[in-house]
Design a protein around this motif. Structure first.
Motif, short mmCIF file in Angstrom:
data_model
loop_
_atom_site.label_atom_id
_atom_site.label_comp_id
_atom_site.label_asym_id
_atom_site.label_seq_id
_atom_site.Cartn_x
_atom_site.Cartn_y
_atom_site.Cartn_z
N ASP A 120 0.81 -1.22 0.00
CA ASP A 120 0.00 0.00 0.00
C ASP A 120 0.84 1.27 0.00
OD1 ASP A 120 0.78 -0.73 2.63
OD2 ASP A 120 -0.72 0.61 3.49
N LEU A 121 2.14 1.17 0.29
CA LEU A 121 3.01 2.34 0.37
C LEU A 121 4.02 2.44 -0.78
CD1 LEU A 121 3.73 2.36 4.20
CD2 LEU A 121 2.21 3.88 2.95
N LEU A 122 4.29 1.34 -1.46
CA LEU A 122 5.25 1.36 -2.57
C LEU A 122 4.62 2.06 -3.77
CD1 LEU A 122 6.74 -2.25 -2.43
CD2 LEU A 122 7.97 -0.12 -2.01
N ARG A 123 5.32 3.06 -4.31
CA ARG A 123 4.82 3.76 -5.50
C ARG A 123 5.25 3.07 -6.78
NH1 ARG A 123 4.96 10.18 -5.16
NH2 ARG A 123 3.24 10.38 -3.70
N TYR A 124 6.39 2.40 -6.74
CA TYR A 124 6.96 1.81 -7.95
C TYR A 124 7.31 0.33 -7.72
CZ TYR A 124 7.51 6.79 -8.81
OH TYR A 124 7.28 8.13 -8.95
N THR A 183 7.48 3.12 7.99
CA THR A 183 7.65 4.49 8.47
C THR A 183 8.39 5.33 7.44
OG1 THR A 183 7.65 3.77 10.77
CG2 THR A 183 8.63 5.91 10.31
N ALA A 184 9.46 4.78 6.87
CA ALA A 184 10.23 5.51 5.87
C ALA A 184 9.40 5.80 4.62
CB ALA A 184 11.48 4.73 5.50
N LEU A 185 8.66 4.81 4.15
CA LEU A 185 7.84 5.00 2.95
C LEU A 185 6.70 5.97 3.19
CD1 LEU A 185 7.71 1.34 1.59
CD2 LEU A 185 8.79 3.30 0.46
N ALA A 186 6.10 5.91 4.37
CA ALA A 186 4.96 6.78 4.67
C ALA A 186 5.39 8.24 4.73
CB ALA A 186 4.31 6.36 5.98
N GLY A 187 6.61 8.51 5.17
CA GLY A 187 7.06 9.88 5.30
C GLY A 187 7.80 10.40 4.08
N ALA A 188 7.80 9.65 2.97
CA ALA A 188 8.58 10.04 1.80
C ALA A 188 7.66 10.29 0.60
CB ALA A 188 9.58 8.94 1.46
N ASP A 189 8.22 11.03 -0.34
CA ASP A 189 7.52 11.30 -1.60
C ASP A 189 8.53 11.14 -2.73
OD1 ASP A 189 5.56 12.02 -3.37
OD2 ASP A 189 5.77 14.18 -3.01
N PRO A 190 8.92 9.88 -3.02
CA PRO A 190 9.96 9.68 -4.04
C PRO A 190 9.47 10.10 -5.42
CG PRO A 190 8.98 7.58 -3.41
CD PRO A 190 8.41 8.62 -2.50
N VAL A 191 10.36 10.74 -6.17
CA VAL A 191 9.99 11.25 -7.49
C VAL A 191 10.05 10.18 -8.57
CG1 VAL A 191 10.64 13.62 -6.98
CG2 VAL A 191 12.34 12.07 -7.90
N ASP A 192 10.82 9.13 -8.33
CA ASP A 192 10.90 8.04 -9.30
C ASP A 192 11.30 6.76 -8.58
OD1 ASP A 192 13.65 8.24 -8.85
OD2 ASP A 192 14.07 9.18 -10.77
N GLU A 193 11.40 5.67 -9.36
CA GLU A 193 11.71 4.36 -8.77
C GLU A 193 13.10 4.32 -8.16
OE1 GLU A 193 12.38 4.11 -13.23
OE2 GLU A 193 10.66 4.64 -12.01
N ALA A 202 14.68 6.83 -6.66
CA ALA A 202 14.62 7.52 -5.37
C ALA A 202 13.95 6.63 -4.32
CB ALA A 202 13.86 8.83 -5.51
N GLU A 203 12.92 5.90 -4.74
CA GLU A 203 12.24 5.00 -3.81
C GLU A 203 13.20 3.89 -3.36
OE1 GLU A 203 7.82 3.61 -3.56
OE2 GLU A 203 8.85 2.32 -5.03
N TRP A 204 13.95 3.30 -4.28
CA TRP A 204 14.86 2.23 -3.92
C TRP A 204 15.99 2.74 -3.03
CZ3 TRP A 204 15.06 -2.34 -2.52
CH2 TRP A 204 16.25 -3.02 -2.39
N ARG A 205 16.51 3.95 -3.29
CA ARG A 205 17.56 4.52 -2.43
C ARG A 205 17.03 4.67 -1.00
NH1 ARG A 205 18.74 7.67 -7.00
NH2 ARG A 205 17.51 9.42 -6.19
N LEU A 206 15.80 5.11 -0.88
CA LEU A 206 15.18 5.23 0.44
C LEU A 206 15.11 3.86 1.12
CD1 LEU A 206 13.40 6.83 2.55
CD2 LEU A 206 11.46 6.11 1.15
N LEU A 207 14.67 2.86 0.39
CA LEU A 207 14.56 1.51 0.95
C LEU A 207 15.94 0.96 1.32
CD1 LEU A 207 11.86 0.09 -1.47
CD2 LEU A 207 11.56 0.64 0.95
N GLU A 208 16.93 1.20 0.47
CA GLU A 208 18.30 0.73 0.77
C GLU A 208 18.84 1.37 2.04
OE1 GLU A 208 20.87 -0.63 -2.99
OE2 GLU A 208 20.36 1.51 -2.99
N THR A 209 18.52 2.64 2.25
CA THR A 209 18.97 3.33 3.46
C THR A 209 18.40 2.66 4.69
OG1 THR A 209 19.14 5.42 2.27
CG2 THR A 209 19.01 5.55 4.67
N VAL A 210 17.11 2.33 4.64
CA VAL A 210 16.47 1.66 5.78
C VAL A 210 17.07 0.28 5.97
CG1 VAL A 210 14.30 0.76 6.69
CG2 VAL A 210 14.33 2.96 5.50
N LEU A 211 17.29 -0.44 4.88
CA LEU A 211 17.88 -1.78 4.98
C LEU A 211 19.28 -1.71 5.59
CD1 LEU A 211 16.77 -3.29 1.55
CD2 LEU A 211 15.85 -3.84 3.81
N ALA A 212 20.05 -0.70 5.24
CA ALA A 212 21.40 -0.55 5.80
C ALA A 212 21.34 -0.19 7.28
CB ALA A 212 22.17 0.53 5.04
#
Length: 126
Positions: free
Chosen positions: A7-11, A37-47, A49-59
């Protein structure tokens, strides 16, 4: 992965198989809250940016658990502590996002007793 983050993944279609496996492993290891939490507070402009956000959380959640070939969905089941009944038997339950399973072992009940239990549960939830 779909149930945990869908429900939170844009891409979601842009994720590679390897990325999907990393996310699934993180979900199985209890990382769902941080990822949501990271996805809910973000507005990635493309796929990307979304993956970089996810990688940051995974790290930030530490080293990824070794991907096991068991496949399937991450379990989102909470097991409640079993209770020993004074009159005999054990009562336990599991709670999932859309279901509850109650298990009574070591004791036999007739259909009328089970109907009475169901009526109590129905009355409590109504």
């Amino acid at each position: 992965m779909h149930e945990g983050l869908g429900d939170l993944l844009r891409y979601p279609n842009a994720l590679s198989e390897k990325a999907g496996l990393k996310l699934a492993a993180a979900l199985r290891s209890g990382g769902q809250g941080a990822l949501r939490t990271a996805l809910a507070g973000a507005d990635p402009v493309d796929e990307r940016a979304e993956w970089r956000l996810l990688e940051t959380v995974l790290a930030d959640t530490g080293p990824a658990a070794e991907i096991k070939p068991r496949g399937g969905r991450p379990r989102q089941v909470t097991r409640l502590a079993a209770r020993r009944l004074a009159s005999g038997g054990d009562l336990s339950a599991e709670v999932a996002p859309t279901a509850v399973r109650i298990d009574l072992k070591g004791r036999s009940l007739d259909p009328d007793q089970v109907e009475a239990l169901l009526a109590l549960i129905e009355a409590r939830l109504s």
